[in-house]
Design a protein around this motif. Sequence first.
Motif, PDB file in Angstrom:
ATOM      1  N   SER A 287     -47.399 -22.896  41.936  1.00 13.19           N
ATOM      2  CA  SER A 287     -48.614 -22.932  41.124  1.00 13.19           C
ATOM      3  C   SER A 287     -49.513 -24.101  41.507  1.00 13.19           C
ATOM      4  N   LYS A 288     -48.913 -25.273  41.735  1.00  9.75           N
ATOM      5  CA  LYS A 288     -49.719 -26.444  42.106  1.00  9.75           C
ATOM      6  C   LYS A 288     -50.025 -26.455  43.600  1.00  9.75           C
ATOM      7  N   SER A 289     -49.060 -26.048  44.409  1.00 13.77           N
ATOM      8  CA  SER A 289     -49.245 -26.135  45.858  1.00 13.77           C
ATOM      9  C   SER A 289     -50.169 -25.053  46.398  1.00 13.77           C
ATOM     10  N   LEU A 290     -50.236 -23.889  45.730  1.00 11.40           N
ATOM     11  CA  LEU A 290     -51.129 -22.821  46.192  1.00 11.40           C
ATOM     12  C   LEU A 290     -52.229 -22.519  45.189  1.00 11.40           C
ATOM     13  N   SER A 291     -51.856 -22.024  44.003  1.00 14.89           N
ATOM     14  CA  SER A 291     -52.868 -21.631  43.025  1.00 14.89           C
ATOM     15  C   SER A 291     -52.222 -21.486  41.659  1.00 14.89           C
ATOM     16  N   ASP A 292     -52.989 -21.775  40.598  1.00 12.32           N
ATOM     17  CA  ASP A 292     -52.479 -21.586  39.241  1.00 12.32           C
ATOM     18  C   ASP A 292     -52.090 -20.140  38.974  1.00 12.32           C
ATOM     19  N   SER A 293     -52.739 -19.216  39.672  1.00 11.52           N
ATOM     20  CA  SER A 293     -52.447 -17.795  39.463  1.00 11.52           C
ATOM     21  C   SER A 293     -51.174 -17.353  40.172  1.00 11.52           C
ATOM     22  N   MET A 294     -50.613 -18.210  41.011  1.00 13.14           N
ATOM     23  CA  MET A 294     -49.415 -17.880  41.776  1.00 13.14           C
ATOM     24  C   MET A 294     -48.191 -18.113  40.891  1.00 13.14           C
ATOM     25  N   ARG A 295     -47.841 -17.131  40.084  1.00 13.66           N
ATOM     26  CA  ARG A 295     -46.731 -17.278  39.147  1.00 13.66           C
ATOM     27  C   ARG A 295     -45.406 -16.969  39.835  1.00 13.66           C
ATOM     28  N   ILE A 296     -45.097 -17.778  40.830  1.00 13.16           N
ATOM     29  CA  ILE A 296     -43.836 -17.645  41.553  1.00 13.16           C
ATOM     30  C   ILE A 296     -43.222 -19.040  41.696  1.00 13.16           C
ATOM     31  N   GLY A 297     -41.956 -19.149  41.389  1.00 13.60           N
ATOM     32  CA  GLY A 297     -41.233 -20.395  41.572  1.00 13.60           C
ATOM     33  C   GLY A 297     -39.829 -20.095  42.055  1.00 13.60           C
ATOM     34  N   TYR A 298     -39.051 -21.146  42.258  1.00 12.86           N
ATOM     35  CA  TYR A 298     -37.676 -20.930  42.692  1.00 12.86           C
ATOM     36  C   TYR A 298     -36.779 -22.010  42.103  1.00 12.86           C
ATOM     37  N   MET A 299     -35.529 -21.648  41.937  1.00 16.05           N
ATOM     38  CA  MET A 299     -34.521 -22.579  41.429  1.00 16.05           C
ATOM     39  C   MET A 299     -33.348 -22.590  42.403  1.00 16.05           C
ATOM     40  N   LEU A 300     -32.882 -23.786  42.744  1.00 16.09           N
ATOM     41  CA  LEU A 300     -31.704 -23.945  43.577  1.00 16.09           C
ATOM     42  C   LEU A 300     -30.527 -24.224  42.655  1.00 16.09           C
ATOM     43  N   ILE A 301     -29.498 -23.396  42.743  1.00 13.54           N
ATOM     44  CA  ILE A 301     -28.367 -23.567  41.844  1.00 13.54           C
ATOM     45  C   ILE A 301     -27.144 -24.067  42.621  1.00 13.54           C
ATOM     46  N   PRO A 302     -26.320 -24.909  42.007  1.00 13.80           N
ATOM     47  CA  PRO A 302     -25.123 -25.427  42.683  1.00 13.80           C
ATOM     48  C   PRO A 302     -24.145 -24.302  43.024  1.00 13.80           C
ATOM     49  N   ASP A 303     -23.348 -24.530  44.049  1.00 15.02           N
ATOM     50  CA  ASP A 303     -22.338 -23.543  44.450  1.00 15.02           C
ATOM     51  C   ASP A 303     -21.448 -23.143  43.285  1.00 15.02           C
ATOM     52  N   ARG A 304     -21.060 -24.112  42.476  1.00 13.81           N
ATOM     53  CA  ARG A 304     -20.089 -23.825  41.415  1.00 13.81           C
ATOM     54  C   ARG A 304     -20.680 -23.004  40.270  1.00 13.81           C
ATOM     55  N   LEU A 305     -22.014 -22.833  40.265  1.00 11.18           N
ATOM     56  CA  LEU A 305     -22.640 -21.995  39.243  1.00 11.18           C
ATOM     57  C   LEU A 305     -23.112 -20.648  39.789  1.00 11.18           C
ATOM     58  N   SER A 306     -23.025 -20.473  41.095  1.00 10.19           N
ATOM     59  CA  SER A 306     -23.583 -19.271  41.722  1.00 10.19           C
ATOM     60  C   SER A 306     -22.902 -17.992  41.229  1.00 10.19           C
ATOM     61  N   GLU A 307     -21.572 -18.005  41.178  1.00 12.75           N
ATOM     62  CA  GLU A 307     -20.845 -16.814  40.730  1.00 12.75           C
ATOM     63  C   GLU A 307     -21.147 -16.505  39.267  1.00 12.75           C
ATOM     64  N   LYS A 308     -21.246 -17.538  38.439  1.00 16.42           N
ATOM     65  CA  LYS A 308     -21.582 -17.342  37.022  1.00 16.42           C
ATOM     66  C   LYS A 308     -22.974 -16.737  36.888  1.00 16.42           C
ATOM     67  N   TYR A 309     -23.915 -17.213  37.695  1.00 19.37           N
ATOM     68  CA  TYR A 309     -25.278 -16.670  37.639  1.00 19.37           C
ATOM     69  C   TYR A 309     -25.279 -15.193  38.046  1.00 19.37           C
ATOM     70  N   ASP A 310     -24.521 -14.860  39.086  1.00 21.15           N
ATOM     71  CA  ASP A 310     -24.454 -13.465  39.531  1.00 21.15           C
ATOM     72  C   ASP A 310     -23.920 -12.560  38.425  1.00 21.15           C
ATOM     73  N   ARG A 311     -22.915 -13.012  37.699  1.00 21.30           N
ATOM     74  CA  ARG A 311     -22.378 -12.215  36.588  1.00 21.30           C
ATOM     75  C   ARG A 311     -23.403 -12.086  35.477  1.00 21.30           C
ATOM     76  N   MET A 312     -24.110 -13.177  35.187  1.00 27.46           N
ATOM     77  CA  MET A 312     -25.078 -13.193  34.091  1.00 27.46           C
ATOM     78  C   MET A 312     -26.241 -12.240  34.336  1.00 27.46           C
ATOM     79  N   THR A 313     -26.634 -12.080  35.600  1.00 27.83           N
ATOM     80  CA  THR A 313     -27.824 -11.281  35.932  1.00 27.83           C
ATOM     81  C   THR A 313     -27.476 -10.001  36.684  1.00 27.83           C
ATOM     82  N   ALA A 314     -26.220  -9.552  36.584  1.00 27.12           N
ATOM     83  CA  ALA A 314     -25.758  -8.407  37.378  1.00 27.12           C
ATOM     84  C   ALA A 314     -26.617  -7.166  37.171  1.00 27.12           C
ATOM     85  N   ASN A 315     -27.103  -6.942  35.953  1.00 24.41           N
ATOM     86  CA  ASN A 315     -27.879  -5.740  35.650  1.00 24.41           C
ATOM     87  C   ASN A 315     -29.370  -6.018  35.556  1.00 24.41           C
ATOM     88  N   ALA A 316     -29.799  -7.181  35.985  1.00 27.86           N
ATOM     89  CA  ALA A 316     -31.207  -7.568  35.890  1.00 27.86           C
ATOM     90  C   ALA A 316     -31.918  -7.351  37.220  1.00 27.86           C
TER      91      ALA A 316
END
Length: 351
Positions: A287-316
Amino acid sequence: MKKYLQLYEKIKDDIKSGVYKSNTKLPSKRIMADLSGVSLTTVEMAYGMLSEEGYLYSVEKKGYFVSNISEIGSFTPFVSNAKINLLPLPKSDFKQTDFEYSIWFKTIRKVLNDNGNLLFKKSPPKGCEVLRNAISEYLLRYRKMLVQPANIVIGSGAEQLYALAILLLGKDKKYGIENPCYSKIPAVYKGMGAVTVPLKMGKDGILSGELNRKNFDILHVTPFNSFPSGITTSLTKRLKYLSRMSGGENYIIEDDYASEFFLKGHPIETLYSLSENDSVLYINTFSKSLSDSMRIGYMLIPDRLSEKYDRMTANASCTVPVLDQYILADFISSGNFERHLARKRRQMFRR
């Protein structure tokens, strides 16, 4: 309006107003075509739409009949002179120097030509692989951050990523936040039902006395140019953050919205890079680096949380449109994003 739509609307209005009673047979398609001065195909399309919506039913070799109005439901008469209060449209006030429109539009055309039906496939929960790969390579080139694409999650801006982090770490945890901080941060936590603990800021980050308090489990910080204070956390204090949150289920959420716009030397080393115990979730947006209208971001998650995240969002599914992900991925991979950042930094430095 197309003729078949005009005929469709007229017959529907006649049904609603009682001109055609329930179970009444409509004129044959040929007769209706003559009466309405339209083609047989036009009548077939209008009758077909009315049948699909339940206004008509057909009997083989007999024709079309009006459905039982009581089964369709009550009708509110359409007011032909009703007026829609259209919202005023914004006027473009962007300067040509604000963004490289031509490069962005070329990227859109290239993505449409090159990717075909890939743009119509459902996005994986963490986001499209092409964008996660592009961000991984960009972070290594530009930020000297080694991040595997499997640990990158794409989201619709910072607020959604905050919410995902809370779901991943737990609403029952207490979250230490900078005081003052970006107003959306405590608002998101409150909306998610999580408790926040404000921690007073000093000249180089959160005051040591506040940091040593034991009444929070997760630390949410903006080490570079924290808003609205403008404070950048010193290396010594960043290491204290990591030491304070080491061990157990303690984590740091690193909000790095503005670090691409360092003015001299290199961007400060992130907590994510400094961490030795896999305890930092890193969030950044475009949003800041390109444009306020660019509603895209990213999150880096630790290895030890990756499997938990996959289970949490399996149907998303990722909430960012696939086309937008492919466009941004190409813009990054082509080097256009880094050239854009360099140009913006030169402009800021001249000021």
